[in-house]
Design a protein around this motif. Sequence first.
Motif, PDB file in Angstrom:
ATOM      1  N   SER A  25       0.950  -1.296   0.125  1.00 14.02           N
ATOM      2  CA  SER A  25      -0.071  -0.021   0.116  1.00 14.02           C
ATOM      3  C   SER A  25       0.874   1.362  -0.018  1.00 14.02           C
ATOM      4  O   SER A  25       0.394   2.448   0.240  1.00 14.02           O
ATOM      5  N   SER A  26       2.161   1.099   0.155  1.00 20.73           N
ATOM      6  CA  SER A  26       3.147   2.440   0.088  1.00 20.73           C
ATOM      7  C   SER A  26       3.701   2.906  -1.277  1.00 20.73           C
ATOM      8  O   SER A  26       4.432   3.711  -1.405  1.00 20.73           O
ATOM      9  N   PHE A  27       2.991   2.145  -2.395  1.00 15.98           N
ATOM     10  CA  PHE A  27       3.802   2.539  -3.769  1.00 15.98           C
ATOM     11  C   PHE A  27       2.691   2.643  -4.698  1.00 15.98           C
ATOM     12  O   PHE A  27       1.564   2.209  -4.563  1.00 15.98           O
ATOM     13  N   SER A  28       2.826   4.141  -5.420  1.00 22.40           N
ATOM     14  CA  SER A  28       1.832   4.188  -6.388  1.00 22.40           C
ATOM     15  C   SER A  28       1.909   3.343  -7.630  1.00 22.40           C
ATOM     16  O   SER A  28       0.912   3.193  -8.330  1.00 22.40           O
ATOM     17  N   HIS A  29       2.982   3.062  -7.794  1.00 24.93           N
ATOM     18  CA  HIS A  29       3.391   2.276  -8.945  1.00 24.93           C
ATOM     19  C   HIS A  29       4.215   0.878  -8.610  1.00 24.93           C
ATOM     20  O   HIS A  29       5.022   1.051  -7.884  1.00 24.93           O
ATOM     21  N   ARG A 159       7.438   3.084  -7.264  1.00 22.81           N
ATOM     22  CA  ARG A 159       7.570   4.577  -6.949  1.00 22.81           C
ATOM     23  C   ARG A 159       6.790   4.687  -5.719  1.00 22.81           C
ATOM     24  O   ARG A 159       5.324   4.454  -5.703  1.00 22.81           O
ATOM     25  N   PRO A 160       7.223   5.184  -4.720  1.00 18.18           N
ATOM     26  CA  PRO A 160       6.596   5.401  -3.337  1.00 18.18           C
ATOM     27  C   PRO A 160       5.614   6.602  -3.785  1.00 18.18           C
ATOM     28  O   PRO A 160       5.704   7.597  -4.523  1.00 18.18           O
ATOM     29  N   LYS A 161       4.325   6.585  -2.935  1.00 18.08           N
ATOM     30  CA  LYS A 161       3.524   7.252  -2.639  1.00 18.08           C
ATOM     31  C   LYS A 161       3.766   8.784  -2.414  1.00 18.08           C
ATOM     32  O   LYS A 161       4.788   8.887  -1.497  1.00 18.08           O
ATOM     33  N   PRO A 162       3.570   9.907  -2.559  1.00 14.30           N
ATOM     34  CA  PRO A 162       3.912  11.161  -2.119  1.00 14.30           C
ATOM     35  C   PRO A 162       3.871  11.160  -0.616  1.00 14.30           C
ATOM     36  O   PRO A 162       3.111  10.849   0.043  1.00 14.30           O
ATOM     37  N   GLY A 163       4.960  11.443   0.070  1.00 17.86           N
ATOM     38  CA  GLY A 163       5.174  11.585   1.416  1.00 17.86           C
ATOM     39  C   GLY A 163       5.470  10.164   2.053  1.00 17.86           C
ATOM     40  O   GLY A 163       5.950  10.316   3.150  1.00 17.86           O
ATOM     41  N   MET A 164       5.740   9.355   1.310  1.00 14.33           N
ATOM     42  CA  MET A 164       5.935   8.002   1.883  1.00 14.33           C
ATOM     43  C   MET A 164       7.587   7.911   2.101  1.00 14.33           C
ATOM     44  O   MET A 164       8.367   8.227   1.216  1.00 14.33           O
ATOM     45  N   ALA A 169       7.925   2.393   3.990  1.00 11.19           N
ATOM     46  CA  ALA A 169       7.938   1.127   3.139  1.00 11.19           C
ATOM     47  C   ALA A 169       8.339   0.221   3.641  1.00 11.19           C
ATOM     48  O   ALA A 169       7.999  -1.043   3.194  1.00 11.19           O
ATOM     49  N   GLU A 170       9.523   0.067   4.494  1.00 10.50           N
ATOM     50  CA  GLU A 170       9.917  -1.179   5.291  1.00 10.50           C
ATOM     51  C   GLU A 170       9.002  -1.800   5.950  1.00 10.50           C
ATOM     52  O   GLU A 170       8.661  -3.178   5.902  1.00 10.50           O
ATOM     53  N   ARG A 171       8.169  -0.798   6.772  1.00 10.13           N
ATOM     54  CA  ARG A 171       7.075  -1.506   7.604  1.00 10.13           C
ATOM     55  C   ARG A 171       6.095  -2.085   6.861  1.00 10.13           C
ATOM     56  O   ARG A 171       5.784  -3.308   6.920  1.00 10.13           O
ATOM     57  N   ASP A 172       5.694  -1.495   5.662  1.00 10.08           N
ATOM     58  CA  ASP A 172       4.603  -2.191   4.771  1.00 10.08           C
ATOM     59  C   ASP A 172       5.096  -3.305   4.394  1.00 10.08           C
ATOM     60  O   ASP A 172       4.362  -4.444   4.340  1.00 10.08           O
ATOM     61  N   LEU A 173       6.352  -3.514   3.766  1.00  7.46           N
ATOM     62  CA  LEU A 173       6.849  -4.694   2.957  1.00  7.46           C
ATOM     63  C   LEU A 173       7.034  -5.917   4.040  1.00  7.46           C
ATOM     64  O   LEU A 173       7.032  -6.928   3.986  1.00  7.46           O
ATOM     65  N   ALA A 174       7.335  -5.392   5.534  1.00  7.99           N
ATOM     66  CA  ALA A 174       7.195  -6.371   6.565  1.00  7.99           C
ATOM     67  C   ALA A 174       6.110  -7.177   6.645  1.00  7.99           C
ATOM     68  O   ALA A 174       5.880  -8.216   6.833  1.00  7.99           O
ATOM     69  N   SER A 175       5.133  -6.394   6.612  1.00 10.11           N
ATOM     70  CA  SER A 175       3.644  -6.746   6.673  1.00 10.11           C
ATOM     71  C   SER A 175       3.502  -7.705   5.697  1.00 10.11           C
ATOM     72  O   SER A 175       2.625  -8.708   5.894  1.00 10.11           O
ATOM     73  N   VAL A 176       3.656  -7.404   4.311  1.00 10.84           N
ATOM     74  CA  VAL A 176       3.459  -8.352   3.365  1.00 10.84           C
ATOM     75  C   VAL A 176       4.257  -9.691   3.585  1.00 10.84           C
ATOM     76  O   VAL A 176       3.718 -10.555   3.174  1.00 10.84           O
TER      77      VAL A 176
END
Length: 649
Positions: A25-29, A159-164, A169-176
């Motif tokens: 959820s942390s990347f726009s693309h 590409r990270p979302k604006p402000g990310m 991003a590391e926390r999001d990927l750890a959740s994944v």
Amino acid sequence: SYSKFEIDGMQLADAEFDDVRAMTSSFSHVAGIRSGQFTLTGNGGAEAVSGLRVSASVFSMLDVKPLLGSPFRTEDEEYGSHRVVVISEGLWQRRFGANPHIVGTSIEINREKYAVVAVSRPILEYLGTAWDLWVPLSVPASEKTPASRRAKGVNVVGRPKPGMTMEGAERDLASVTSRLSNLYPDANYATFGFSLHATNLVSTIAGNLLQPLLFLLAAVGVLMVIACANVSNLLIARASARRKEMSVRAALGAGRLRVIGQLMTESIVIAALSGGLGLALAFVLVTLFERYGPTGVVPVAGLGINGWAVAFTIGISSVTSVLFGLIPALTASAGLNDVLKESARGATEGRRWFRESMVAVQVAASLVLLVCAGLLIGSFIRVQQADLGFDSRNVLTFELQLPLSHYGEPERRMFLYESLQSRLQAIPGVVSVGAADRIPFGLQGGSTFRVVGRAVDPGSPQPTVRPARILPGYFESLGVPIRKGRDFTAADTRDTTRVAIIDEATARRFFPDGEDPIGWQVNDVEPGLTATIVGVVGSVKRRDPSTPPEMSVYHAATQTAGAAMTFTVKTVTDPRAIIPAIRQELSELDPLLPLSDTMTMEQRVSDSLARRRLSMQLMSFFGLAALLLAATGLYGVLSYVVNQRRRAV
């Protein structure tokens, strides 16, 4: 990464990429990239070209504006409707004569029809080459099984979302990662220490270049100090010759600051001209390097002089003009009244320390560069003379890519490989012929490795090995000695027991104290799929001549034939002389199969040293330039001192 097996930067399986793209959820693309070799057929004959299988989001993520047409869409990634292609500007010009109506036509790739939807300038060249085409990353659902999660190969960029932030991003990927472990327990993610991490793409690209670039930057800085010291001495000599002129100005009312300002202005003009000349020379040299320089040294094409480089040049020119022009200006503007009284000799001699200091700086700096150049040359010679574990002389290598649309059955692939091997063996001058899917100083891979029946500490990292599938005759063609057991033979087929050969490094690691590994079963592919060790061979260096050999395990290609093999042909004389004969033999077997990546093994080894060789050559050039500048500066100072003494006498 697989922390339990010390594997970093690992690629993902196709099914894993689909999950990551859906869960994050942390990347726009989020885009997947898989490299590959493709064969163009049809008009113009068979040609091997490089290409990528990519997600459609790559083009919008990189803000790519094609020259013609539009990139393929997300729906084109669905298997069955995926046969569209974006071709590069170079391929469009080379193969299709820059046809302005190419969009909408069909071309034949790997013996299948693809519709051209766009022509684009190069993208994604950080992966190491100038790609010719891009097709959708499309895999049938039947190949995205739990077992396929061990078949890696997809690079993931986003590409990270604006402000990310990177931490977010590391926390999001750890959740994944946690969700994947819960959803697919049979994949053993926790057992292997599987985890997802985000890294900056710029850092990834420039990471292995940072150290040599900093080293060369330091050398350039030292060379600049020498040049500036030289110019300072020349400015002092020039200002001393104009002291009467300056004294007249002072007598007419010009203050010391006015005189210093005049001299500093001249110094700044010299610095500006030098900076402009340096930028022009840099532009020319970068253009020449991109066109004629060694390949593989810089992974990104399109080198150029950007705004930051121009700004840095302007800044460093300004700083050096002040630092190395101020002291000569202060020296020349002091004691002007003594000149009018014809007693300037004492005032000039009282500042000899500056000239002598500048000479000392030049000599010391040039000595440092010469010592560094000597060390690099010695290191390079030692690396060139290092034992690789195989004989690279008179060995030709070429890659063969088989289209799965025509060679989908392993038996058909194996028949072609064996037929070609026997035909090449019959060419006059050929000593032996082998083949492998991964050869030294070529494409490499990593694999987990376990000895069946041996206890493994699940809490400690496990070593990895370099796997390769080879044909009988491979070791003979490279001169790799068989230490124990036997080589693979034609009798090792898909219907017989799977066999493997390990190298000495692997034997020492897993069978210490001289224990015989022959007969033990090992696993380095999938749980339950084992192979029996039948031989031990010498260890070879696969990537870097300056490092110890990595552990390797070899499997019989006659039992697990892949769609790509690199042949190794040992000859009596120059192996390049038999390339036409090889093309003829392959054409008789299949006229639509081209050779690709044709080069000698010595070339492969030499290319692996290209960056080290370039650093040595540049440092040697800097050292010689520093020596020349120091000698010139010393000559100028001595000439000036002698001239002053002669005038005094």
